[in-house]
Design an enzyme around this catalytic site. Structure first.
Site, short mmCIF file in Angstrom:
data_model
loop_
_atom_site.label_atom_id
_atom_site.label_comp_id
_atom_site.label_asym_id
_atom_site.label_seq_id
_atom_site.Cartn_x
_atom_site.Cartn_y
_atom_site.Cartn_z
N GLY A 68 7.25 28.57 3.33
CA GLY A 68 7.25 27.56 4.38
C GLY A 68 7.50 28.21 5.74
N LEU A 69 8.16 27.48 6.63
CA LEU A 69 8.45 27.97 7.97
C LEU A 69 7.18 28.38 8.71
CD1 LEU A 69 11.73 30.04 7.57
CD2 LEU A 69 11.47 27.74 8.44
N CYS A 70 6.15 27.58 8.57
CA CYS A 70 4.95 27.90 9.33
C CYS A 70 4.42 26.64 10.01
CB CYS A 70 3.88 28.55 8.45
SG CYS A 70 3.61 27.71 6.90
N GLY A 71 5.34 25.87 10.56
CA GLY A 71 4.95 24.69 11.33
C GLY A 71 4.33 23.63 10.44
#
Lengths: 287, 139
Positions: free
Chosen positions: A87-90
């Site tokens: 994750g952590l990709c907007g």
């Protein structure tokens, strides 16, 4: 003074977060460059196999592959949904799932059922919560996926098509437009249309060795696989650039928060000094 | 001057060779084939083995391919090389594995898969050795 101490520890924790997001931004930036190179490296194969298929469709072969012809009735469709592992990709994955689910809802209204092949951890967890039926999956492909890891998952879908369990196959992934923009894209894999249809100039055919059927079957299989592979590669490039942007804005936001906290801290410090002085002064006056 | 044609050797992950040549030798499924310009259109599968090209400068270059598809047009030869080990039973095993992962029940399929995998690896290793031997002899 207690307030000041709390604020100071908060500042240092935000600073730590900022360091992490900054590092992630830089890692994503360098990985993005590599992913883009890989995209470029995979392009010749996709182009060449498309050319060969175009030639093949022009040739007068007695054997027409089932992937090239449209089925009249669509009872069930298949989706290969490519997502990132992390994750952590907007909003990258969310936007893509939205696009996929929107289409699936349309099929649902028509009474057509949907099978899903989930590639990437996010996609697996999303579709296991979603009502769609996941019939195959592949994950942890890493930053340099090899075609080998995708073959199995794709073959399940192709087998389902051959057996008539699904009548159409789509590929959903994030298209890498440029560093700032990635758009979810739904692409029809089977029936493969739009490869051909130039004017036939003369009557000719290939020499097939050993026979036309196995050769064309093999070629179609490679073609579908190469399309899925390039989708995966492109999705990785999109993931990296999306993460780079997300982390950049996170770093900026952390900077803002630090600035605000610093102001509050200074005010608290000043207030406590003023208070101390006034206490000393009033104490001296009392003596 | 000898007649030339264009050759592209590509795999799904990278472009291997692209250039103008006079002759190409390819390990087709039915045996090695040599191709020169103006060859009749041909399409065939390849076995793992050595692809040799004779460039228009006269020098020979060779590459290893682990199977794939060869397409011949009078002036263009396209070699679509596989990067992965491929065999029908191996693909089947990979499909089974993906399914099993989806059903979260991978138990007894392991042995079958390993056998198919080992077999394909062996075939490729033998072909690779042959290529190396051939190269050695030439030098």
């Amino acid at each position: 003074m207690a307030g000041a101490k709390e604020i100071r520890s908060k500042i240092s924790s935000v600073k730590n977060t900022q360091k992490i997001t900054k590092a992630m931004e830089m890692v994503a930036a360098s990985k993005m460059r590599k992913a883009q190179e890989r995209m470029k490296a995979a392009r010749p194969y996709a182009e060449k196999i498309r050319n060969v298929l175009a030639h093949l469709a022009q040739a007068h072969s007695e054997y027409k592959h089932s992937y090239l012809s449209e089925r009249e009735e669509v009872k069930r469709v298949g989706y290969i949904v490519v997502s990132s592992d992390r994750g952590l990709c907007g909003g990258l994955n969310t936007n893509m799932f939205k696009a996929a689910v929107l289409q699936m809802a349309e099929w649902d209204e028509k009474g057509v059922e949907v099978d899903v092949c989930a590639i990437g951890k996010k996609s697996i967890s999303f579709f296991s919560r979603f009502k769609a039926k996941v019939i195959s999956e592949a994950s942890q492909l890493g930053d340099t996926p090899s075609l080998e890891e995708l073959i199995g998952a794709v073959k399940v879908m192709l087998d389902a098509y051959d057996e008539g369990k699904i009548d159409r196959l789509y590929l959903v992934y994030n298209e890498f437009v440029n560093t700032m923009t990635q758009t979810p894209r739904v692409h029809q894999l089977i029936p493969a249309s739009g490869i051909v249809d130039k004017e036939l100039t003369h009557h000719w055919d290939y020499i097939y060795e050993p026979d036309s059927k196995p050769v064309i079957d093999g070629l179609m299989l490679r073609f579908i696989e190469s399309q899925v592979y390039s989708g995966v590669i492109e999705n990785i490039a999109s993931e990296m650039s999306a993460r780079m942007l997300a982390m950049k804005s996170a770093t900026d936001n952390a900077g803002d928060i630090i600035k605000e906290l610093q102001t509050i801290y200074n005010k608290a410090r000043q207030a406590s000094i003023t208070q101390e002085i006034s206490e000393i002064v009033s104490g001296a006056a009392a003596v | 001057m000898a007649m030339t044609m264009h050759v592209d050797i590509v795999s799904a992950e990278v472009e291997i060779y692209s250039g103008t040549v006079t002759e190409v030798y390819v390990p087709a499924e039915m045996g090695e084939v040599g191709i020169m310009a103006h060859h009749a259109p041909l399409i065939t599968k390849m076995k793992p083995g050595e692809v040799r090209v004779v460039t228009d400068g006269g020098s020979t270059e060779s590459f290893f391919v682990s199977g794939g598809i060869l397409e011949v047009q009078p002036h263009v030869v396209t070699i679509l090389s596989d990067t992965a080990l491929r065999a029908a039973d191996l693909d089947e095993a990979a499909a089974l594995e993906a399914k099993a992962r989806a059903e979260a029940a991978m138990s007894d399929k392991k042995t079958d898969y390993d056998y198919a995998h080992a077999k394909a690896e062996l075939i490729e290793a033998v072909a690779q050795l042959e290529t190396i031997n051939k190269l050695r002899k030439r030098k």
